[in-house]
Write an enzyme that holds these catalytic residues in place. Structure first.
Site, PDB file in Angstrom:
ATOM      1  N   ARG A 137       0.920  -1.110  -0.034  1.00  0.00           N
ATOM      2  CA  ARG A 137       0.134  -0.050  -0.056  1.00  0.00           C
ATOM      3  C   ARG A 137       0.810   1.314   0.036  1.00  0.00           C
ATOM      4  NH1 ARG A 137      -2.674  -3.395   3.441  1.00  0.00           N
ATOM      5  NH2 ARG A 137      -4.380  -4.157   2.793  1.00  0.00           N
ATOM      6  N   LYS A 167       2.580  11.816 -10.371  1.00  0.00           N
ATOM      7  CA  LYS A 167       1.672  11.081 -11.348  1.00  0.00           C
ATOM      8  C   LYS A 167       2.403   9.754 -11.637  1.00  0.00           C
ATOM      9  CE  LYS A 167      -0.826  14.375 -13.720  1.00  0.00           C
ATOM     10  NZ  LYS A 167      -1.353  14.732 -15.247  1.00  0.00           N
ATOM     11  N   GLU A 207       8.979  20.513 -23.754  1.00  0.00           N
ATOM     12  CA  GLU A 207       8.436  20.964 -22.567  1.00  0.00           C
ATOM     13  C   GLU A 207       8.950  21.814 -21.962  1.00  0.00           C
ATOM     14  OE1 GLU A 207       5.604  19.105 -21.723  1.00  0.00           O
ATOM     15  OE2 GLU A 207       5.598  17.450 -22.502  1.00  0.00           O
ATOM     16  N   LYS A 233       8.075  23.251 -12.826  1.00  0.00           N
ATOM     17  CA  LYS A 233       6.973  22.080 -12.628  1.00  0.00           C
ATOM     18  C   LYS A 233       6.757  22.226 -11.062  1.00  0.00           C
ATOM     19  CE  LYS A 233       4.604  18.204 -13.501  1.00  0.00           C
ATOM     20  NZ  LYS A 233       4.817  16.971 -14.028  1.00  0.00           N
ATOM     21  N   GLU A 253      -4.130  18.426  -9.793  1.00  0.00           N
ATOM     22  CA  GLU A 253      -4.654  19.025 -10.984  1.00  0.00           C
ATOM     23  C   GLU A 253      -5.904  19.388 -11.016  1.00  0.00           C
ATOM     24  OE1 GLU A 253      -4.617  16.568 -14.896  1.00  0.00           O
ATOM     25  OE2 GLU A 253      -2.691  17.551 -14.908  1.00  0.00           O
ATOM     26  N   ARG A 260      -2.673  23.366 -12.215  1.00  0.00           N
ATOM     27  CA  ARG A 260      -1.909  22.414 -12.855  1.00  0.00           C
ATOM     28  C   ARG A 260      -2.333  22.239 -14.393  1.00  0.00           C
ATOM     29  NH1 ARG A 260       0.332  16.933  -9.830  1.00  0.00           N
ATOM     30  NH2 ARG A 260       1.653  16.243 -11.434  1.00  0.00           N
ATOM     31  N   ASN A 295      -0.993  21.836 -19.251  1.00  0.00           N
ATOM     32  CA  ASN A 295      -1.395  21.214 -20.462  1.00  0.00           C
ATOM     33  C   ASN A 295      -1.190  22.147 -22.020  1.00  0.00           C
ATOM     34  OD1 ASN A 295      -2.098  18.588 -19.516  1.00  0.00           O
ATOM     35  ND2 ASN A 295      -4.032  19.565 -18.715  1.00  0.00           N
ATOM     36  N   HIS A 311      -0.830  20.699 -25.370  1.00  0.00           N
ATOM     37  CA  HIS A 311      -0.958  19.343 -25.257  1.00  0.00           C
ATOM     38  C   HIS A 311      -2.445  18.977 -25.944  1.00  0.00           C
ATOM     39  CE1 HIS A 311       2.641  19.057 -22.738  1.00  0.00           C
ATOM     40  NE2 HIS A 311       2.297  17.951 -22.476  1.00  0.00           N
ATOM     41  N   HIS A 366      -2.296  16.333 -28.805  1.00  0.00           N
ATOM     42  CA  HIS A 366      -2.960  14.862 -28.523  1.00  0.00           C
ATOM     43  C   HIS A 366      -3.679  14.486 -29.901  1.00  0.00           C
ATOM     44  CE1 HIS A 366      -5.573  11.852 -26.507  1.00  0.00           C
ATOM     45  NE2 HIS A 366      -6.541  12.559 -27.056  1.00  0.00           N
ATOM     46  N   HIS A 408       6.001  12.298 -28.031  1.00  0.00           N
ATOM     47  CA  HIS A 408       5.104  13.123 -27.383  1.00  0.00           C
ATOM     48  C   HIS A 408       5.574  14.620 -27.519  1.00  0.00           C
ATOM     49  CE1 HIS A 408       2.613  14.654 -24.300  1.00  0.00           C
ATOM     50  NE2 HIS A 408       3.563  15.210 -23.641  1.00  0.00           N
TER      51      HIS A 408
HETATM   52  P1  NAD Z   1      10.971   6.900 -22.339  1.00  0.00           P
HETATM   53  O1  NAD Z   1      11.180   6.543 -20.787  1.00  0.00           O
HETATM   54  O2  NAD Z   1      10.139   5.901 -23.188  1.00  0.00           O
HETATM   55  O3  NAD Z   1      12.477   6.941 -23.048  1.00  0.00           O
HETATM   56  C1  NAD Z   1      12.941   6.990 -24.260  1.00  0.00           C
HETATM   57  C2  NAD Z   1      14.042   6.387 -24.575  1.00  0.00           C
HETATM   58  O4  NAD Z   1      15.203   6.565 -24.423  1.00  0.00           O
HETATM   59  C3  NAD Z   1      13.983   4.821 -24.243  1.00  0.00           C
HETATM   60  O5  NAD Z   1      14.235   4.083 -25.362  1.00  0.00           O
HETATM   61  C4  NAD Z   1      14.827   4.482 -23.008  1.00  0.00           C
HETATM   62  O6  NAD Z   1      15.535   3.303 -23.084  1.00  0.00           O
HETATM   63  C5  NAD Z   1      16.008   5.517 -23.965  1.00  0.00           C
HETATM   64  N1  NAD Z   1      16.762   6.249 -22.637  1.00  0.00           N
HETATM   65  C6  NAD Z   1      16.516   6.777 -21.415  1.00  0.00           C
HETATM   66  N2  NAD Z   1      17.289   7.235 -20.984  1.00  0.00           N
HETATM   67  C7  NAD Z   1      18.502   7.132 -21.703  1.00  0.00           C
HETATM   68  C8  NAD Z   1      19.791   7.798 -21.478  1.00  0.00           C
HETATM   69  N3  NAD Z   1      20.241   8.257 -20.640  1.00  0.00           N
HETATM   70  N4  NAD Z   1      20.638   7.111 -22.528  1.00  0.00           N
HETATM   71  C9  NAD Z   1      20.018   6.232 -23.339  1.00  0.00           C
HETATM   72  N5  NAD Z   1      18.899   6.151 -23.516  1.00  0.00           N
HETATM   73  C10 NAD Z   1      18.163   6.450 -22.886  1.00  0.00           C
HETATM   74  O7  NAD Z   1      10.539   8.433 -22.767  1.00  0.00           O
HETATM   75  P2  NAD Z   1      10.368   9.727 -21.777  1.00  0.00           P
HETATM   76  O8  NAD Z   1       9.905  10.772 -22.679  1.00  0.00           O
HETATM   77  O9  NAD Z   1      11.323   9.753 -20.769  1.00  0.00           O
HETATM   78  O10 NAD Z   1       8.998   9.138 -21.044  1.00  0.00           O
HETATM   79  C11 NAD Z   1       7.628   9.049 -21.564  1.00  0.00           C
HETATM   80  C12 NAD Z   1       6.727   8.629 -20.749  1.00  0.00           C
HETATM   81  O11 NAD Z   1       6.621   9.353 -19.660  1.00  0.00           O
HETATM   82  C13 NAD Z   1       5.439   8.131 -21.238  1.00  0.00           C
HETATM   83  O12 NAD Z   1       4.971   6.960 -20.815  1.00  0.00           O
HETATM   84  C14 NAD Z   1       4.492   9.380 -20.665  1.00  0.00           C
HETATM   85  O13 NAD Z   1       3.349   8.878 -20.255  1.00  0.00           O
HETATM   86  C15 NAD Z   1       5.236   9.609 -19.393  1.00  0.00           C
HETATM   87  N6  NAD Z   1       5.192  11.022 -18.708  1.00  0.00           N
HETATM   88  C16 NAD Z   1       4.830  11.059 -17.316  1.00  0.00           C
HETATM   89  C17 NAD Z   1       4.555  12.136 -16.746  1.00  0.00           C
HETATM   90  C18 NAD Z   1       4.129  12.131 -15.402  1.00  0.00           C
HETATM   91  O14 NAD Z   1       3.849  13.382 -14.908  1.00  0.00           O
HETATM   92  N7  NAD Z   1       4.355  11.242 -14.719  1.00  0.00           N
HETATM   93  C19 NAD Z   1       4.656  13.320 -17.371  1.00  0.00           C
HETATM   94  C20 NAD Z   1       5.041  13.122 -18.808  1.00  0.00           C
HETATM   95  C21 NAD Z   1       5.303  12.006 -19.285  1.00  0.00           C
HETATM   96 MG    MG Z   2       3.865  16.397 -21.731  1.00  0.00          MG
END
Ligand code: NAD
Ligand code: MG
Length: 375
Positions: free
Chosen positions: A134, A156, A198, A242, A252, A256, A260, A263, A267, A280
């Site tokens: 939990r 999140k 971003e 942020k 949110e 917050r 977006n 976005h 989207h 993205h």
């Molecule tokens: P990702 O986690 O998919 O990473 C992108 C690629 O880069 C992957 O292939 C990974 O293996 C590689 N990689 C990562 N770090 C590396 C490094 N230092 N060196 C070499 N390769 C590396 O992409 P992302 O853009 O970081 O994350 C996208 C995800 O984040 C989505 O699922 C999205 O929904 C989520 N997200 C969450 C929030 C939140 O508030 N929690 C906000 C925005 C996005």
């Molecule tokens: Mg975003």
């Protein structure tokens, strides 16, 4: 290299995310991955604490040893779990693998999980930590620009459902976020640029100084070529942006929502071109360009500011052109977007560099006119 420059390169910055319950720090500094143990040791965490480090091969390859070595040196007991971490693997099945490992390793209430990777690893590990017993502590160590400035801060967490992204999840704030700009050196350049969208967003929605710094930079599209001080400052200003919005509005309800920006149209681009065509951040770049046009048409912001925005997005190596999409389908996607409130389209619209408003005064005709001018 002068001593002053060396000192600059070793700069550490600490930002506090001031939540009423459980505030936490974001520490930014080169080579921090090897020093996570020391940073954690400042928190009330027992020596010998078991830490499940979740990562994926792209990241564990270059940084796993240094991260685990640093944790061990500080007296912690880390174990590494490597998972496949493509967006298509951000599923309940992968979550199960993390929870299985937590069970095998006997993680207790006082144990920690640590996400070493991009947003996919961070979201999944954060959710696993929210679920296990939990809720146990999670430390975020983001290694993509997007996760450094966005995903790792704010709590999140979650996984995708076969019918939609991020439908399953929880709010679970980290105990600590550690950002090491040097990890960006191995990140694919396209991913770096996508994260920069971003960063530009933070400039437009609330930080004109950040926007100007970005405009003045000689290079914005490659972390290796970038001035390290500038990169450090960009990470600090973005994380602060942020952190401020999150502290203001943890779940949110109101403010917050300005995160977006770009976005809503983004989207549409992601949905109608099929996830995977644009990253993205690239879709957000196109979305900012589009909503900027809408704001000009509504008389809310100047053509000059729109041109500054377009120029900066392009300088970061990001797209601005609206793709050829079916206009009816675009409108339908907008109507189905979760940002629709009480049946009205809801947009975050810029009024000047550093300020946006949230509006539900935008009609279908407004959107149509905007899309018409973009194609
Ligand atoms: P990702 O986690 O998919 O990473 C992108 C690629 O880069 C992957 O292939 C990974 O293996 C590689 N990689 C990562 N770090 C590396 C490094 N230092 N060196 C070499 N390769 C590396 O992409 P992302 O853009 O970081 O994350 C996208 C995800 O984040 C989505 O699922 C999205 O929904 C989520 N997200 C969450 C929030 C939140 O508030 N929690 C906000 C925005 C996005
Ligand atoms: Mg975003």
């Amino acid at each position: 290299m002068s001593t002053a420059q060396v000192a600059d390169l070793q700069e550490r910055t600490r930002i506090t995310v001031s939540l009423e319950r459980n505030p936490y720090d974001v520490i930014i500094g080169r080579s921090m991955v090897g020093e996570i143990g020391a940073a954690l040791a400042e928190l009330p965490i027992r020596s010998g604490t078991k830490i499940l480090v979740v990562s994926n091969p792209d990241v564990a390859g270059p940084y796993g040893d240094s991260c685990l070595g640093g944790l061990r040196a500080a007296g912690f007991n880390p174990v590494l779990l490597e998972i496949d971490a493509g967006e298509e693997r951000k599923t309940l099945q992968t979550l199960s693998l993390i929870l299985d490992k937590a069970q095998q390793e006997g993680l207790e209430r006082t144990s920690l999980m640590l996400a070493l990777g991009g947003g996919v690893v961070g979201d999944m590990t954060g959710f696993a930590a929210a679920c296990w017993l939990r809720g146990i502590g999670i430390v975020q160590v983001p290694t993509t620009l997007l996760s450094m400035v966005d995903a790792s801060i704010g709590g999140k967490t979650g996984v995708n459902h076969p019918k939609g992204k991020n439908l399953i999840g929880a709010f679970h704030q980290p105990r600590l976020v550690v950002i090491d700009p040097l990890t960006l050196n191995t990140l694919p350049i396209r991913e770096f640029r996508a994260g920069m969208a971003e960063v530009i967003k933070y400039g437009v929605i609330g930080d004109p100084d950040l926007f100007s710094r970005l405009e003045e930079a000689t290079d914005l599209s490659d972390p290796v070529a970038m001035d390290p001080t500038l990169l450090h400052d960009i990470l600090v200003l973005s994380a602060e942006a942020k952190a401020l919005v999150v502290a203001d509005d943890e779940r949110e309800g109101g403010r917050r929502a300005i995160l977006n920006y770009g976005h809503t149209f983004g989207h549409v681009v992601e949905t109608l071109t099929g996830y995977g065509t644009w990253l993205h951040g690239e879709a957000v770049a196109i979305g900012m360009a589009a909503v900027g046009r809408l704001a000009v048409q509504k008389g809310l912001w100047s053509e000059a500011d729109q041109q500054r925005q377009l120029k900066l997005i392009e300088k970061a190596g990001l797209p601005v052109a609206w793709p050829a999409l079916d206009r009816e389908a675009a409108l339908r996607t907008l109507q189905g977007d979760k940002k629709v409130r009480h049946g009205r389209l809801r947009f975050v619209l810029p009024t000047k560099i550093g300020n946006v408003i949230i509006s539900d005064e935008i009609s279908n005709e407004d959107v149509n006119r905007c899309l018409e001018s973009l194609n």
